[in-house]
Design a protein around this motif. Structure first.
Motif, PDB file in Angstrom:
ATOM      1  N   UNK A  89       3.968  52.224  88.223  1.00  0.00           N
ATOM      2  CA  UNK A  89       2.742  52.821  87.679  1.00  0.00           C
ATOM      3  C   UNK A  89       2.559  54.269  88.109  1.00  0.00           C
ATOM      4  N   UNK A  90       3.032  54.613  89.292  1.00  0.00           N
ATOM      5  CA  UNK A  90       2.854  55.974  89.806  1.00  0.00           C
ATOM      6  C   UNK A  90       3.803  56.997  89.189  1.00  0.00           C
ATOM      7  N   UNK A  91       4.773  56.545  88.410  1.00  0.00           N
ATOM      8  CA  UNK A  91       5.702  57.465  87.754  1.00  0.00           C
ATOM      9  C   UNK A  91       4.973  58.235  86.653  1.00  0.00           C
ATOM     10  N   UNK A  92       5.274  59.529  86.507  1.00  0.00           N
ATOM     11  CA  UNK A  92       4.591  60.358  85.505  1.00  0.00           C
ATOM     12  C   UNK A  92       4.628  59.781  84.085  1.00  0.00           C
ATOM     13  N   UNK A  93       5.715  59.138  83.719  1.00  0.00           N
ATOM     14  CA  UNK A  93       5.825  58.588  82.360  1.00  0.00           C
ATOM     15  C   UNK A  93       4.897  57.392  82.126  1.00  0.00           C
ATOM     16  N   UNK A  94       4.313  56.852  83.201  1.00  0.00           N
ATOM     17  CA  UNK A  94       3.404  55.704  83.080  1.00  0.00           C
ATOM     18  C   UNK A  94       1.945  56.080  83.340  1.00  0.00           C
ATOM     19  N   UNK A  95       1.654  57.366  83.236  1.00  0.00           N
ATOM     20  CA  UNK A  95       0.312  57.866  83.537  1.00  0.00           C
ATOM     21  C   UNK A  95      -0.764  57.204  82.667  1.00  0.00           C
ATOM     22  N   UNK A  96      -0.487  56.987  81.398  1.00  0.00           N
ATOM     23  CA  UNK A  96      -1.513  56.388  80.521  1.00  0.00           C
ATOM     24  C   UNK A  96      -1.808  54.940  80.923  1.00  0.00           C
ATOM     25  N   UNK A  97      -0.790  54.187  81.307  1.00  0.00           N
ATOM     26  CA  UNK A  97      -1.007  52.810  81.760  1.00  0.00           C
ATOM     27  C   UNK A  97      -1.774  52.800  83.076  1.00  0.00           C
ATOM     28  N   UNK A  98      -1.387  53.675  83.988  1.00  0.00           N
ATOM     29  CA  UNK A  98      -2.076  53.785  85.270  1.00  0.00           C
ATOM     30  C   UNK A  98      -3.545  54.146  85.059  1.00  0.00           C
ATOM     31  N   UNK A  99      -3.793  55.092  84.175  1.00  0.00           N
ATOM     32  CA  UNK A  99      -5.168  55.510  83.883  1.00  0.00           C
ATOM     33  C   UNK A  99      -5.982  54.342  83.338  1.00  0.00           C
ATOM     34  N   UNK A 100      -5.382  53.549  82.454  1.00  0.00           N
ATOM     35  CA  UNK A 100      -6.087  52.391  81.889  1.00  0.00           C
ATOM     36  C   UNK A 100      -6.440  51.376  82.981  1.00  0.00           C
ATOM     37  N   UNK A 101      -5.498  51.122  83.883  1.00  0.00           N
ATOM     38  CA  UNK A 101      -5.752  50.170  84.968  1.00  0.00           C
ATOM     39  C   UNK A 101      -6.857  50.703  85.883  1.00  0.00           C
ATOM     40  N   UNK A 102      -6.786  51.960  86.250  1.00  0.00           N
ATOM     41  CA  UNK A 102      -7.787  52.521  87.158  1.00  0.00           C
ATOM     42  C   UNK A 102      -9.174  52.598  86.524  1.00  0.00           C
ATOM     43  N   UNK A 103      -9.251  53.037  85.272  1.00  0.00           N
ATOM     44  CA  UNK A 103     -10.563  53.157  84.631  1.00  0.00           C
ATOM     45  C   UNK A 103     -11.151  51.781  84.292  1.00  0.00           C
ATOM     46  N   UNK A 104     -10.329  50.751  84.343  1.00  0.00           N
ATOM     47  CA  UNK A 104     -10.815  49.378  84.193  1.00  0.00           C
ATOM     48  C   UNK A 104     -11.631  48.962  85.424  1.00  0.00           C
ATOM     49  N   UNK A 105     -11.482  49.690  86.524  1.00  0.00           N
ATOM     50  CA  UNK A 105     -12.220  49.436  87.765  1.00  0.00           C
ATOM     51  C   UNK A 105     -13.491  50.272  87.870  1.00  0.00           C
ATOM     52  N   UNK A 106     -13.808  51.027  86.813  1.00  0.00           N
ATOM     53  CA  UNK A 106     -14.942  51.952  86.848  1.00  0.00           C
ATOM     54  C   UNK A 106     -15.944  51.589  85.763  1.00  0.00           C
ATOM     55  N   UNK A 107     -17.210  51.604  86.139  1.00  0.00           N
ATOM     56  CA  UNK A 107     -18.306  51.322  85.225  1.00  0.00           C
ATOM     57  C   UNK A 107     -19.245  52.518  85.237  1.00  0.00           C
ATOM     58  N   UNK A 108     -19.729  52.915  84.079  1.00  0.00           N
ATOM     59  CA  UNK A 108     -20.693  54.013  84.012  1.00  0.00           C
ATOM     60  C   UNK A 108     -22.008  53.548  84.632  1.00  0.00           C
ATOM     61  N   UNK A 109     -22.607  54.393  85.432  1.00  0.00           N
ATOM     62  CA  UNK A 109     -23.875  54.070  86.084  1.00  0.00           C
ATOM     63  C   UNK A 109     -23.666  53.665  87.528  1.00  0.00           C
ATOM     64  N   UNK A 110     -24.772  53.532  88.218  1.00  0.00           N
ATOM     65  CA  UNK A 110     -24.769  53.190  89.649  1.00  0.00           C
ATOM     66  C   UNK A 110     -25.369  51.791  89.802  1.00  0.00           C
ATOM     67  N   UNK A 111     -24.498  50.777  89.899  1.00  0.00           N
ATOM     68  CA  UNK A 111     -24.920  49.385  89.944  1.00  0.00           C
ATOM     69  C   UNK A 111     -24.789  48.830  91.358  1.00  0.00           C
ATOM     70  N   UNK A 112     -25.895  48.514  91.971  1.00  0.00           N
ATOM     71  CA  UNK A 112     -25.857  47.889  93.296  1.00  0.00           C
ATOM     72  C   UNK A 112     -25.446  46.425  93.145  1.00  0.00           C
ATOM     73  N   UNK A 113     -25.058  45.817  94.255  1.00  0.00           N
ATOM     74  CA  UNK A 113     -24.706  44.393  94.231  1.00  0.00           C
ATOM     75  C   UNK A 113     -25.904  43.551  93.797  1.00  0.00           C
ATOM     76  N   UNK A 114     -27.101  43.947  94.221  1.00  0.00           N
ATOM     77  CA  UNK A 114     -28.308  43.204  93.828  1.00  0.00           C
ATOM     78  C   UNK A 114     -28.530  43.294  92.320  1.00  0.00           C
ATOM     79  N   UNK A 115     -28.264  44.448  91.728  1.00  0.00           N
ATOM     80  CA  UNK A 115     -28.418  44.597  90.274  1.00  0.00           C
ATOM     81  C   UNK A 115     -27.384  43.758  89.523  1.00  0.00           C
ATOM     82  N   UNK A 116     -26.165  43.734  90.027  1.00  0.00           N
ATOM     83  CA  UNK A 116     -25.128  42.906  89.397  1.00  0.00           C
ATOM     84  C   UNK A 116     -25.502  41.433  89.528  1.00  0.00           C
ATOM     85  N   UNK A 117     -25.948  41.029  90.714  1.00  0.00           N
ATOM     86  CA  UNK A 117     -26.344  39.641  90.935  1.00  0.00           C
ATOM     87  C   UNK A 117     -27.511  39.245  90.028  1.00  0.00           C
TER      88      UNK A 117
END
Length: 180
Positions: A89-117
């Protein structure tokens, strides 16, 4: 003298409040006055994640105003992936796949654990969360513990919740979440 005492009291109160919000992650203090990247680079548990964020060119995005909620996998989480996956994944030719995996871990907004719960409770035990990559995570609870299920059925526990940053919040997770 009274003004000096009040000023000193106010300073101590502010310092106490700031330190109360500081959380230790990977042996480093995560300061709520710093951004996601400036804090993450100091965590010895997130060196793989930081390297991946750099390789994907996401540093400036995660340093921006946001706010973002980041489900941050530890080095041990990356170690659970099949041998050679991270290196590939860290190879330059796999940047788009890496980006997809990483941005899958990101949500817009600031969500506390209490808000998620609260969303999980309102959803009858499940809450769908749309990620920046366009994918969906399913949040659930087991007692007081939150966990996420990715689109491939993988499960990741939130091991440290509510690490507040000036541009969002980090929830440390123990498994890399995988999009379809």
């Amino acid at each position: 003298m009274k003004k000096l005492f009040l000023a000193a009291f106010a300073f101590v109160a502010m310092a106490t409040a700031a330190s109360a919000q500081t959380v230790m992650v990977g042996g480093a203090a995560m300061y709520p006055t710093k951004d996601i990247v400036d804090n993450a680079v100091n965590s010895k548990d997130h060196t793989t994640l930081v390297a991946a964020v750099k390789a994907a060119g996401l540093v400036e995005t995660l340093k921006s105003a946001g706010p973002f909620t980041v489900f941050a996998p530890t080095n041990e989480a990356f170690d659970k992936l099949p041998k050679g996956t991270v290196e590939t994944l860290l190879k330059p030719e796999n940047k788009s796949t890496l980006t997809k995996v990483l941005t899958y871990h990101v949500v817009a907004g600031k969500w506390s654990a209490a808000e998620i719960a609260a969303k999980v409770k309102a959803g009858g035990g499940k809450a769908e969360i749309k990620t920046v990559s366009g994918g969906t995570l399913t949040a659930m609870a087991d007692g007081k513990k939150l966990y996420l299920v990715d689109e491939k059925g993988g499960k990741s526990w939130v091991t440290i919740a509510d690490v507040f940053q000036k541009n969002g919040v980090i929830h440390v997770v123990n498994t890399v979440l995988m999009p379809k």
